[in-house]
Design a protein around this motif. Structure first.
Motif, PDB file in Angstrom:
ATOM      1  N   GLU A 106       0.815  -1.220   0.000  1.00 36.47           N
ATOM      2  CA  GLU A 106       0.000   0.000   0.000  1.00 36.47           C
ATOM      3  C   GLU A 106       0.847   1.268   0.000  1.00 36.47           C
ATOM      4  O   GLU A 106       0.335   2.359  -0.233  1.00 36.47           O
ATOM      5  N   SER A 107       2.147   1.138   0.258  1.00 41.36           N
ATOM      6  CA  SER A 107       3.029   2.309   0.297  1.00 41.36           C
ATOM      7  C   SER A 107       3.086   2.981  -1.071  1.00 41.36           C
ATOM      8  O   SER A 107       3.133   2.310  -2.097  1.00 41.36           O
ATOM      9  N   THR A 108       3.095   4.310  -1.053  1.00 38.00           N
ATOM     10  CA  THR A 108       3.386   5.042  -2.292  1.00 38.00           C
ATOM     11  C   THR A 108       4.864   5.415  -2.249  1.00 38.00           C
ATOM     12  O   THR A 108       5.481   5.445  -1.179  1.00 38.00           O
ATOM     13  N   LEU A 109       5.417   5.711  -3.414  1.00 35.60           N
ATOM     14  CA  LEU A 109       6.822   6.106  -3.447  1.00 35.60           C
ATOM     15  C   LEU A 109       7.009   7.395  -2.659  1.00 35.60           C
ATOM     16  O   LEU A 109       8.025   7.588  -1.991  1.00 35.60           O
ATOM     17  N   GLU A 110       6.019   8.261  -2.717  1.00 35.78           N
ATOM     18  CA  GLU A 110       6.067   9.510  -1.957  1.00 35.78           C
ATOM     19  C   GLU A 110       6.115   9.220  -0.452  1.00 35.78           C
ATOM     20  O   GLU A 110       6.894   9.833   0.278  1.00 35.78           O
ATOM     21  N   ASP A 111       5.276   8.267  -0.001  1.00 35.01           N
ATOM     22  CA  ASP A 111       5.292   7.863   1.415  1.00 35.01           C
ATOM     23  C   ASP A 111       6.698   7.446   1.848  1.00 35.01           C
ATOM     24  O   ASP A 111       7.110   7.673   2.984  1.00 35.01           O
TER      25      ASP A 111
ATOM     26  N   ASP B 151      12.042  10.277  -4.540  1.00 30.37           N
ATOM     27  CA  ASP B 151      11.765  11.362  -5.482  1.00 30.37           C
ATOM     28  C   ASP B 151      11.864  10.841  -6.919  1.00 30.37           C
ATOM     29  O   ASP B 151      12.050   9.646  -7.153  1.00 30.37           O
ATOM     30  N   SER B 152      11.743  11.743  -7.884  1.00 24.67           N
ATOM     31  CA  SER B 152      11.730  11.315  -9.288  1.00 24.67           C
ATOM     32  C   SER B 152      13.044  10.653  -9.689  1.00 24.67           C
ATOM     33  O   SER B 152      13.043   9.671 -10.431  1.00 24.67           O
ATOM     34  N   LEU B 153      14.164  11.150  -9.190  1.00 22.63           N
ATOM     35  CA  LEU B 153      15.447  10.512  -9.500  1.00 22.63           C
ATOM     36  C   LEU B 153      15.510   9.119  -8.879  1.00 22.63           C
ATOM     37  O   LEU B 153      15.936   8.156  -9.524  1.00 22.63           O
ATOM     38  N   GLY B 154      15.039   9.006  -7.647  1.00 21.42           N
ATOM     39  CA  GLY B 154      15.004   7.700  -6.983  1.00 21.42           C
ATOM     40  C   GLY B 154      14.101   6.729  -7.711  1.00 21.42           C
ATOM     41  O   GLY B 154      14.392   5.534  -7.807  1.00 21.42           O
ATOM     42  N   LEU B 155      13.001   7.249  -8.251  1.00 23.62           N
ATOM     43  CA  LEU B 155      12.086   6.414  -9.027  1.00 23.62           C
ATOM     44  C   LEU B 155      12.794   5.857 -10.254  1.00 23.62           C
ATOM     45  O   LEU B 155      12.737   4.660 -10.531  1.00 23.62           O
ATOM     46  N   VAL B 156      13.478   6.724 -10.983  1.00 25.25           N
ATOM     47  CA  VAL B 156      14.195   6.290 -12.189  1.00 25.25           C
ATOM     48  C   VAL B 156      15.252   5.250 -11.826  1.00 25.25           C
ATOM     49  O   VAL B 156      15.379   4.219 -12.493  1.00 25.25           O
TER      50      VAL B 156
END
Length: 86
Positions: free
Chosen positions: A25-30, A34-39
């Motif tokens: 259920e965690s979101t990346l924002e939670d 950040d966007s770099l971490g997502l990539v």
């Protein structure tokens, strides 16, 4: 180790958290990613599973790949892995 466990481990490493702190259920924002971490997470996941994720780093919400929650990411990766093995 299951796909789910492997994805959670990669995301947890990116967030500098323990895997037990990451839920479906965690979101990346939670998780503070950040966007770099997502990539970086996407690249690590692609490398781990030898898949290509249909992902637009400039417009993540415009992608066919759902990144809204960890569970959605896991479901998408399971589908890609299944298609690849198919």
């Amino acid at each position: 180790m299951s796909i789910s466990d492997r994805v959670i481990a990669i995301i947890a490493e990116q967030a500098v958290l323990e895997p037990t702190d990451v839920t479906r259920e965690s979101t990346l924002e939670d998780l503070g990613i950040d966007s770099l971490g997502l990539v970086e997470s996407i690249f690590a996941i692609e490398e781990e599973f030898d898949i290509s994720i249909p992902f637009n780093a400039n417009e993540p919400t415009a992608s066919d790949f759902d990144i809204s929650t960890v569970g959605a990411i896991i479901d998408g990766i399971e589908r890609l892995v299944s298609e690849q093995q198919g």
